[in-house]
Design a protein around this motif. Structure first.
Motif, PDB file in Angstrom:
ATOM      1  N   VAL A  41       0.848  -1.183   0.000  1.00 54.82           N
ATOM      2  CA  VAL A  41       0.000   0.000   0.000  1.00 54.82           C
ATOM      3  C   VAL A  41       0.882   1.231   0.000  1.00 54.82           C
ATOM      4  N   LEU A  42       0.487   2.219  -0.787  1.00 53.98           N
ATOM      5  CA  LEU A  42       1.218   3.474  -0.838  1.00 53.98           C
ATOM      6  C   LEU A  42       0.206   4.614  -0.830  1.00 53.98           C
ATOM      7  N   GLY A  43       0.403   5.572   0.066  1.00 49.60           N
ATOM      8  CA  GLY A  43      -0.508   6.711   0.150  1.00 49.60           C
ATOM      9  C   GLY A  43      -1.176   6.794   1.504  1.00 49.60           C
ATOM     10  N   GLU A  44      -1.822   7.915   1.751  1.00 51.61           N
ATOM     11  CA  GLU A  44      -2.489   8.149   3.021  1.00 51.61           C
ATOM     12  C   GLU A  44      -3.703   7.242   3.175  1.00 51.61           C
ATOM     13  N   GLU A  45      -4.013   6.914   4.417  1.00 50.26           N
ATOM     14  CA  GLU A  45      -5.119   5.986   4.677  1.00 50.26           C
ATOM     15  C   GLU A  45      -6.477   6.625   4.374  1.00 50.26           C
ATOM     16  N   ASN A  46      -6.647   7.889   4.725  1.00 51.04           N
ATOM     17  CA  ASN A  46      -7.949   8.539   4.574  1.00 51.04           C
ATOM     18  C   ASN A  46      -7.987   9.448   3.350  1.00 51.04           C
ATOM     19  N   THR A  47      -7.705   8.883   2.185  1.00 45.46           N
ATOM     20  CA  THR A  47      -7.758   9.658   0.957  1.00 45.46           C
ATOM     21  C   THR A  47      -9.165   9.584   0.356  1.00 45.46           C
ATOM     22  N   ASN A  48      -9.446  10.527  -0.536  1.00 46.92           N
ATOM     23  CA  ASN A  48     -10.753  10.534  -1.206  1.00 46.92           C
ATOM     24  C   ASN A  48     -10.825   9.492  -2.317  1.00 46.92           C
ATOM     25  N   VAL A  49      -9.667   9.093  -2.821  1.00 44.09           N
ATOM     26  CA  VAL A  49      -9.624   8.136  -3.931  1.00 44.09           C
ATOM     27  C   VAL A  49      -8.668   6.997  -3.593  1.00 44.09           C
ATOM     28  N   THR A  50      -9.165   5.783  -3.683  1.00 44.80           N
ATOM     29  CA  THR A  50      -8.328   4.598  -3.482  1.00 44.80           C
ATOM     30  C   THR A  50      -8.380   3.743  -4.742  1.00 44.80           C
ATOM     31  N   ILE A  51      -7.196   3.438  -5.257  1.00 44.71           N
ATOM     32  CA  ILE A  51      -7.093   2.594  -6.446  1.00 44.71           C
ATOM     33  C   ILE A  51      -6.576   1.228  -6.026  1.00 44.71           C
ATOM     34  N   LYS A  52      -7.349   0.203  -6.329  1.00 49.61           N
ATOM     35  CA  LYS A  52      -6.945  -1.172  -6.066  1.00 49.61           C
ATOM     36  C   LYS A  52      -6.620  -1.839  -7.398  1.00 49.61           C
ATOM     37  N   VAL A  53      -5.444  -2.452  -7.468  1.00 44.08           N
ATOM     38  CA  VAL A  53      -5.038  -3.147  -8.687  1.00 44.08           C
ATOM     39  C   VAL A  53      -4.780  -4.614  -8.356  1.00 44.08           C
ATOM     40  N   PHE A  54      -5.506  -5.501  -9.010  1.00 44.87           N
ATOM     41  CA  PHE A  54      -5.357  -6.945  -8.806  1.00 44.87           C
ATOM     42  C   PHE A  54      -4.540  -7.492  -9.964  1.00 44.87           C
ATOM     43  N   SER A  55      -3.370  -8.029  -9.637  1.00 42.79           N
ATOM     44  CA  SER A  55      -2.398  -8.367 -10.674  1.00 42.79           C
ATOM     45  C   SER A  55      -1.746  -9.719 -10.438  1.00 42.79           C
ATOM     46  N   SER A  56      -1.350 -10.325 -11.548  1.00 47.36           N
ATOM     47  CA  SER A  56      -0.449 -11.465 -11.516  1.00 47.36           C
ATOM     48  C   SER A  56       0.893 -10.978 -12.054  1.00 47.36           C
ATOM     49  N   LEU A  57       1.966 -11.251 -11.342  1.00 47.33           N
ATOM     50  CA  LEU A  57       3.263 -10.690 -11.714  1.00 47.33           C
ATOM     51  C   LEU A  57       3.844 -11.311 -12.979  1.00 47.33           C
ATOM     52  N   THR A  58       3.205 -12.361 -13.498  1.00 45.31           N
ATOM     53  CA  THR A  58       3.614 -12.924 -14.793  1.00 45.31           C
ATOM     54  C   THR A  58       2.724 -12.434 -15.933  1.00 45.31           C
ATOM     55  N   CYS A  59       1.777 -11.585 -15.624  1.00 45.62           N
ATOM     56  CA  CYS A  59       0.829 -11.071 -16.617  1.00 45.62           C
ATOM     57  C   CYS A  59       1.454  -9.892 -17.358  1.00 45.62           C
ATOM     58  N   SER A  60       1.610 -10.018 -18.671  1.00 47.21           N
ATOM     59  CA  SER A  60       2.252  -8.955 -19.457  1.00 47.21           C
ATOM     60  C   SER A  60       1.404  -7.686 -19.475  1.00 47.21           C
ATOM     61  N   TYR A  61       0.079  -7.816 -19.444  1.00 49.00           N
ATOM     62  CA  TYR A  61      -0.794  -6.642 -19.408  1.00 49.00           C
ATOM     63  C   TYR A  61      -0.655  -5.909 -18.069  1.00 49.00           C
ATOM     64  N   CYS A  62      -0.458  -6.672 -16.999  1.00 42.72           N
ATOM     65  CA  CYS A  62      -0.236  -6.061 -15.683  1.00 42.72           C
ATOM     66  C   CYS A  62       1.057  -5.258 -15.677  1.00 42.72           C
ATOM     67  N   ALA A  63       2.101  -5.838 -16.257  1.00 40.70           N
ATOM     68  CA  ALA A  63       3.383  -5.145 -16.331  1.00 40.70           C
ATOM     69  C   ALA A  63       3.255  -3.874 -17.147  1.00 40.70           C
ATOM     70  N   ARG A  64       2.580  -3.971 -18.269  1.00 38.22           N
ATOM     71  CA  ARG A  64       2.412  -2.808 -19.149  1.00 38.22           C
ATOM     72  C   ARG A  64       1.651  -1.695 -18.438  1.00 38.22           C
ATOM     73  N   PHE A  65       0.594  -2.070 -17.724  1.00 34.78           N
ATOM     74  CA  PHE A  65      -0.188  -1.075 -16.992  1.00 34.78           C
ATOM     75  C   PHE A  65       0.660  -0.397 -15.927  1.00 34.78           C
ATOM     76  N   HIS A  66       1.321  -1.207 -15.111  1.00 39.09           N
ATOM     77  CA  HIS A  66       2.091  -0.649 -14.002  1.00 39.09           C
ATOM     78  C   HIS A  66       3.223   0.251 -14.508  1.00 39.09           C
ATOM     79  N   LEU A  67       3.950  -0.200 -15.507  1.00 40.00           N
ATOM     80  CA  LEU A  67       5.097   0.549 -15.998  1.00 40.00           C
ATOM     81  C   LEU A  67       4.695   1.835 -16.715  1.00 40.00           C
ATOM     82  N   SER A  68       3.497   1.877 -17.247  1.00 42.59           N
ATOM     83  CA  SER A  68       3.065   3.064 -17.990  1.00 42.59           C
ATOM     84  C   SER A  68       2.269   4.048 -17.135  1.00 42.59           C
ATOM     85  N   VAL A  69       1.788   3.580 -15.969  1.00 47.16           N
ATOM     86  CA  VAL A  69       0.873   4.399 -15.181  1.00 47.16           C
ATOM     87  C   VAL A  69       1.422   4.791 -13.812  1.00 47.16           C
ATOM     88  N   PHE A  70       2.089   3.864 -13.136  1.00 49.14           N
ATOM     89  CA  PHE A  70       2.370   4.059 -11.714  1.00 49.14           C
ATOM     90  C   PHE A  70       3.226   5.285 -11.422  1.00 49.14           C
TER      91      PHE A  70
END
Length: 203
Positions: A28-57
């Protein structure tokens, strides 16, 4: 075959899940009481997960997480034994560089996933972990840690039960499934909508 193995592991450890500590290995990264919480469910062998994380995070972190507007939560949803091993190694990194290690795992995904067996994959993962201060023995202990296996698989099972995950990555913003493009510009539009809505409600 890999999917059958992972399902078998889930059945083996399911009865022991309730006794596990819930928060020690969360990503988890960020303050606990934020207005927006983003949850990402990923498999670390998933190429789409890697692409999303590397392009967005990085942009998300710089523009919204560091200033306390957004909270980011990574959830393990391993689809095979290689992803399970990578997730376990990630959970053994108990300091501020955990998300840097996550980024490196994704950026080197095409390299460490090439192994034909889990031992070869684990050795390839060790080469990544050593750069982040983990020793070879520490990582071996992590790979062989049944309690850590339980924690990761519990996270997967709970995600399936609560959010009905069908593919990875699956992204939720304030517990509502995000169905837009995996580009930062599109994700940012949804974040701004949530932030503006909360601001209007506050006024």
């Amino acid at each position: 075959m890999k999917k059958k193995i992972i399902s078998f592991l889930i059945l083996i450890f399911f009865t022991n899940f309730q006794a596990l500590a819930k928060n020690n290995h969360k990503l988890v990264l960020g303050e606990e009481n934020t207005n927006v919480t983003i949850k990402v469910f990923s498999s670390l062998t998933c190429s789409y997960c890697a692409r999303f994380h590397l392009s967005v995070f990085d942009s998300l972190n710089e523009n919204y997480i560091q200033n306390g507007k957004v909270r980011f939560e990574h959830y393990a949803f391993p689809l095979d034994l290689a992803a399970l091993s990578a997730e376990k190694m990630l959970r053994c990194k108990n300091d501020s560089k955990k998300f840097q290690l996550l980024r490196e795992i994704y950026s080197k995904q095409s390299t460490w996933t090439k192994g034909n067996d889990i031992n070869t994959i684990n050795n390839a993962l060790k080469k990544i972990g050593i750069k982040f201060g983990l020793t070879s023995q520490e990582m071996t202990n992590c790979f062989n840690n049944d309690k850590l296996t339980n924690i990761v698989l519990e996270e997967r099972i709970n995600a399936q039960k609560k959010f009905n995950i069908e593919s990875t990555p699956t992204i939720f913003i304030n517990d509502k499934k995000y169905k837009g493009s995996h580009k930062f510009s599109e994700l940012e539009k949804e974040i701004k909508k949530k932030l503006n809505l909360n601001l209007k409600n506050w006024k």
